[in-house]
Design an enzyme around this catalytic site. Sequence first.
Site, PDB file in Angstrom:
ATOM      1  CB  SER A 149      -0.954  -0.043   1.194  1.00  0.00           C
ATOM      2  OG  SER A 149      -1.995   0.884   1.029  1.00  0.00           O
ATOM      3  CG  ASP A 279      -6.977  -3.663  -3.004  1.00  0.00           C
ATOM      4  OD1 ASP A 279      -7.674  -2.901  -2.318  1.00  0.00           O
ATOM      5  OD2 ASP A 279      -5.727  -3.636  -3.009  1.00  0.00           O
ATOM      6  CG  HIS A 307      -5.573  -2.692   0.483  1.00  0.00           C
ATOM      7  ND1 HIS A 307      -4.936  -2.369  -0.698  1.00  0.00           N
ATOM      8  CD2 HIS A 307      -4.987  -1.931   1.448  1.00  0.00           C
ATOM      9  CE1 HIS A 307      -4.009  -1.454  -0.463  1.00  0.00           C
ATOM     10  NE2 HIS A 307      -4.018  -1.178   0.830  1.00  0.00           N
TER      11      HIS A 307
END
Length: 339
Positions: A149, A279, A307
């Site tokens: 991320s 995600d 995610h």
Amino acid sequence: MELSLAKTAMLAGGILSLPVLAFMVSFLFWPGVLIKAYNWYWRQRLGLVVRCSYSGRYRFCYSSRGTLGAATPSLLLLHGFSANKDMWLPVVRYLPRNQHVVCLDMPGHEGTSRTHRKDYSIQGQVDRIHQFVQSIGLDKQPFHLVGTSMGGNVAGVYAANHPAHLSSLTLVCPAGLVYPTDSKFISRLKEMENSQQQESIPLIPSTPQELQDMLILCCYSPPKLPQQFLRGLLDNRRPNNDFYKEVFMEITGEKSRHLLQDNLHLITASTQVIWGKEDQVLDVSGAAVVQAALPRCQVEVLDNCGHSVALERPRKAAKLIMDFLSAQEVGNKKAKKLS
């Protein structure tokens, strides 16, 4: 004699009940403390030691296991927004015990120094990571960098800025790209920008319901947690919410938002991309963006995963990373023989 035995039994029972009582009291009144104790337990069980290193007066907090300079490249793991080094515990559990691994608290997060805004931009974080790498001697030989991320954005830009330091790179659902398809989260952010209303940021919860909503957003199969556990997570996060907002404004600002996209063409390290197919934070269409810029990169899309890859598919993530490392080592040996 009977009285003595009874007293002994009562004393033993009392001693044995103390840990249980402490657990119950912590669970009821200080669930956040219990969660920290749980993470401490897992670090101990996995052989991870928490350490600090310094660059001048700036402190980096990290956990590590194994020996620098071992047969395989070291692993440096960079967590995502508002997380900390312990988010990697489920993955470390499935890594070889002799693998040198370093899990870092990103700038301002958990035990790493909290300073000023410029350190929280993506380039600012890259510069601090470079200082950390030098402070513990990771730059002495090429290492494998993993980022997820926000940490994926930082990892990719680090690879572009410091190619000589890396043996290879893994990007897990990285931020910092121009995504062909908007995710649920990105769509929500655009709505908030257009409405110009003061709304809570979905990744910065302030209430148990907002925390549950965040888990639903980040996970394909959200964990079903007791209310006390949710309260503990919230108790640990809420005091940092102002800081998280500051970081969020920096990493979504004009200079940081697409910095990985702008630097993809500069990445020379062998690259692996891992993405959860479901995600909702950063759409899986980003994987094709990386592959278009780096045609030789290896892309792995995980079914039934959102995610939070490290939480939902830790065993698979660990295996993919180690298999990729092994393949790179084999490739390097063949190249040396041919030369």
